[in-house]
Design a protein around this motif. Structure first.
Motif, PDB file in Angstrom:
ATOM      1  N   SER A 155     123.369  13.738  17.579  1.00 49.73           N
ATOM      2  CA  SER A 155     124.175  14.280  16.488  1.00 49.73           C
ATOM      3  C   SER A 155     124.997  13.182  15.818  1.00 49.73           C
ATOM      4  N   CYS A 156     125.594  12.318  16.630  1.00 46.73           N
ATOM      5  CA  CYS A 156     126.362  11.199  16.085  1.00 46.73           C
ATOM      6  C   CYS A 156     125.445  10.188  15.404  1.00 46.73           C
ATOM      7  N   GLN A 157     124.313   9.904  16.014  1.00 49.12           N
ATOM      8  CA  GLN A 157     123.375   8.940  15.444  1.00 49.12           C
ATOM      9  C   GLN A 157     122.910   9.377  14.054  1.00 49.12           C
ATOM     10  N   SER A 158     122.831  10.701  13.840  1.00 47.78           N
ATOM     11  CA  SER A 158     122.380  11.187  12.531  1.00 47.78           C
ATOM     12  C   SER A 158     123.363  10.833  11.420  1.00 47.78           C
ATOM     13  N   GLN A 159     124.612  10.521  11.779  1.00 54.68           N
ATOM     14  CA  GLN A 159     125.620  10.147  10.783  1.00 54.68           C
ATOM     15  C   GLN A 159     125.758   8.641  10.604  1.00 54.68           C
ATOM     16  N   SER A 160     125.090   7.883  11.447  1.00 54.81           N
ATOM     17  CA  SER A 160     125.245   6.429  11.433  1.00 54.81           C
ATOM     18  C   SER A 160     124.967   5.845  10.048  1.00 54.81           C
ATOM     19  N   GLY A 161     125.922   5.100   9.545  1.00 51.74           N
ATOM     20  CA  GLY A 161     125.769   4.431   8.258  1.00 51.74           C
ATOM     21  C   GLY A 161     126.104   5.288   7.054  1.00 51.74           C
ATOM     22  N   ARG A 162     126.405   6.546   7.246  1.00 47.39           N
ATOM     23  CA  ARG A 162     126.743   7.436   6.132  1.00 47.39           C
ATOM     24  C   ARG A 162     127.974   6.908   5.405  1.00 47.39           C
ATOM     25  N   VAL A 163     127.898   6.854   4.085  1.00 47.22           N
ATOM     26  CA  VAL A 163     129.004   6.360   3.256  1.00 47.22           C
ATOM     27  C   VAL A 163     129.603   7.534   2.487  1.00 47.22           C
ATOM     28  N   LEU A 164     130.923   7.610   2.513  1.00 45.19           N
ATOM     29  CA  LEU A 164     131.654   8.656   1.802  1.00 45.19           C
ATOM     30  C   LEU A 164     132.868   8.042   1.121  1.00 45.19           C
ATOM     31  N   SER A 165     133.329   8.698   0.077  1.00 42.76           N
ATOM     32  CA  SER A 165     134.619   8.295  -0.477  1.00 42.76           C
ATOM     33  C   SER A 165     135.685   8.714   0.538  1.00 42.76           C
ATOM     34  N   VAL A 166     136.822   8.060   0.505  1.00 40.12           N
ATOM     35  CA  VAL A 166     137.898   8.424   1.433  1.00 40.12           C
ATOM     36  C   VAL A 166     138.297   9.877   1.202  1.00 40.12           C
ATOM     37  N   GLY A 167     138.368  10.289  -0.062  1.00 45.35           N
ATOM     38  CA  GLY A 167     138.723  11.676  -0.379  1.00 45.35           C
ATOM     39  C   GLY A 167     137.723  12.675   0.188  1.00 45.35           C
ATOM     40  N   ASP A 168     136.426  12.382   0.030  1.00 52.23           N
ATOM     41  CA  ASP A 168     135.398  13.273   0.584  1.00 52.23           C
ATOM     42  C   ASP A 168     135.482  13.319   2.107  1.00 52.23           C
ATOM     43  N   ALA A 169     135.714  12.173   2.732  1.00 55.53           N
ATOM     44  CA  ALA A 169     135.827  12.145   4.196  1.00 55.53           C
ATOM     45  C   ALA A 169     137.020  12.979   4.652  1.00 55.53           C
ATOM     46  N   LEU A 170     138.134  12.909   3.901  1.00 55.76           N
ATOM     47  CA  LEU A 170     139.303  13.715   4.250  1.00 55.76           C
ATOM     48  C   LEU A 170     139.016  15.211   4.099  1.00 55.76           C
ATOM     49  N   CYS A 171     138.225  15.577   3.117  1.00 56.56           N
ATOM     50  CA  CYS A 171     137.886  16.996   2.915  1.00 56.56           C
ATOM     51  C   CYS A 171     136.870  17.485   3.943  1.00 56.56           C
ATOM     52  N   GLN A 172     135.847  16.678   4.195  1.00 56.74           N
ATOM     53  CA  GLN A 172     134.753  17.090   5.079  1.00 56.74           C
ATOM     54  C   GLN A 172     135.056  16.855   6.561  1.00 56.74           C
ATOM     55  N   MET A 173     135.822  15.836   6.878  1.00 55.43           N
ATOM     56  CA  MET A 173     136.155  15.440   8.245  1.00 55.43           C
ATOM     57  C   MET A 173     134.930  15.473   9.176  1.00 55.43           C
ATOM     58  N   PRO A 174     133.927  14.607   8.891  1.00 55.31           N
ATOM     59  CA  PRO A 174     132.732  14.588   9.736  1.00 55.31           C
ATOM     60  C   PRO A 174     132.946  13.943  11.110  1.00 55.31           C
ATOM     61  N   ILE A 175     134.111  13.358  11.311  1.00 50.80           N
ATOM     62  CA  ILE A 175     134.446  12.772  12.612  1.00 50.80           C
ATOM     63  C   ILE A 175     135.698  13.486  13.119  1.00 50.80           C
ATOM     64  N   LEU A 194     130.483   4.578  11.564  1.00 50.96           N
ATOM     65  CA  LEU A 194     129.929   3.677  12.573  1.00 50.96           C
ATOM     66  C   LEU A 194     129.887   4.428  13.891  1.00 50.96           C
ATOM     67  N   THR A 195     128.748   4.373  14.583  1.00 54.93           N
ATOM     68  CA  THR A 195     128.626   5.032  15.884  1.00 54.93           C
ATOM     69  C   THR A 195     128.826   4.013  16.997  1.00 54.93           C
ATOM     70  N   ALA A 196     128.784   4.494  18.220  1.00 54.03           N
ATOM     71  CA  ALA A 196     128.925   3.623  19.387  1.00 54.03           C
ATOM     72  C   ALA A 196     127.595   2.935  19.720  1.00 54.03           C
ATOM     73  N   GLY A 197     126.592   3.093  18.882  1.00 53.81           N
ATOM     74  CA  GLY A 197     125.291   2.475  19.105  1.00 53.81           C
ATOM     75  C   GLY A 197     124.285   3.467  19.674  1.00 53.81           C
ATOM     76  N   GLU A 198     123.027   3.130  19.586  1.00 50.84           N
ATOM     77  CA  GLU A 198     121.974   4.049  20.010  1.00 50.84           C
ATOM     78  C   GLU A 198     122.082   4.480  21.462  1.00 50.84           C
ATOM     79  N   LEU A 199     122.426   3.565  22.330  1.00 48.25           N
ATOM     80  CA  LEU A 199     122.476   3.893  23.751  1.00 48.25           C
ATOM     81  C   LEU A 199     123.732   4.660  24.149  1.00 48.25           C
ATOM     82  N   ASP A 200     124.784   4.552  23.359  1.00 51.08           N
ATOM     83  CA  ASP A 200     126.062   5.162  23.722  1.00 51.08           C
ATOM     84  C   ASP A 200     126.515   6.275  22.788  1.00 51.08           C
ATOM     85  N   SER A 201     125.610   6.765  21.952  1.00 55.87           N
ATOM     86  CA  SER A 201     125.960   7.891  21.091  1.00 55.87           C
ATOM     87  C   SER A 201     124.863   8.937  21.174  1.00 55.87           C
ATOM     88  N   CYS A 202     125.249  10.158  20.939  1.00 57.85           N
ATOM     89  CA  CYS A 202     124.304  11.272  21.041  1.00 57.85           C
ATOM     90  C   CYS A 202     123.500  11.381  19.739  1.00 57.85           C
TER      91      CYS A 202
END
Length: 168
Positions: free
Chosen positions: A122-142, A112-120
């Motif tokens: 690069s962040c907007q490109s990730q908006s709504g991306r779904v990952l498994s918790v394990g994948d998120a821990l490995c990739q750490m996109p945030i 979840l981003t801070a919204g179109e007006l409050d995110s850059c």
């Protein structure tokens, strides 16, 4: 009031406001002003220095993953405000959020981003991306590597993206 008295009053008011902000921050961790005073007795020179020391202790030792996350997030805010490196604290805050989701049995997270007006962009490109918790821990996109946002300081990169549980 003389100009010198006015300057002294401003300094005192600033110190009072700083103390109140520190106490307010600590209250979220069930800690009190007494903790600040103890840190000052141990050598902290300012309320902010004492607060950072306390938050670092919470971030490193609390059994409560939410407290660890929030301590790192508060440290990121303080460091960014002081012009110091802060992104590592944002990364730890995100990691503790993921670990808490894992502990609670959440399988997938959504970014979840801070919204179109409050995110850059690069962040907007990730908006709504779904990952498994394990994948998120490995990739750490945030925090987003290319984030260009600021919070109160001038250094870009204060990513405000966050993970939310995806229950679909």
């Amino acid at each position: 009031m003389t100009e010198a008295e006015a300057k002294e009053a401003e300094l005192l008011w600033g110190a009072y406001e700083q103390r109140q902000r520190a106490v307010s921050t600590l209250s979220a961790f069930d800690l009190s002003e007494r903790e600040l005073e103890n840190r000052m007795r141990l050598g902290a020179r300012t309320d902010v220095e004492a607060l950072k020391s306390i938050l670092l202790a919470v971030a490193n030792t609390s059994v409560d993953l939410h407290h660890r996350k929030m301590a790192h997030y508060q440290l990121a805010i303080l460091e960014e405000r002081d012009g110091q490196p802060y992104r590592e604290h944002l990364a730890w805050a995100a990691k503790y959020q993921l670990l808490r989701f894992e502990q609670d049995g959440v399988q997938k997270v959504r970014i979840l981003t801070a919204g179109e007006l409050d995110s850059c962009p690069s962040c907007q490109s990730q908006s709504g991306r779904v990952l498994s918790v394990g994948d998120a821990l490995c990739q750490m996109p945030i925090p987003c590597a290319g984030c260009t946002r600021t919070l109160v300081g001038e250094a870009p990169g204060f990513c405000r993206c966050m993970y939310v549980a995806d229950l679909n």
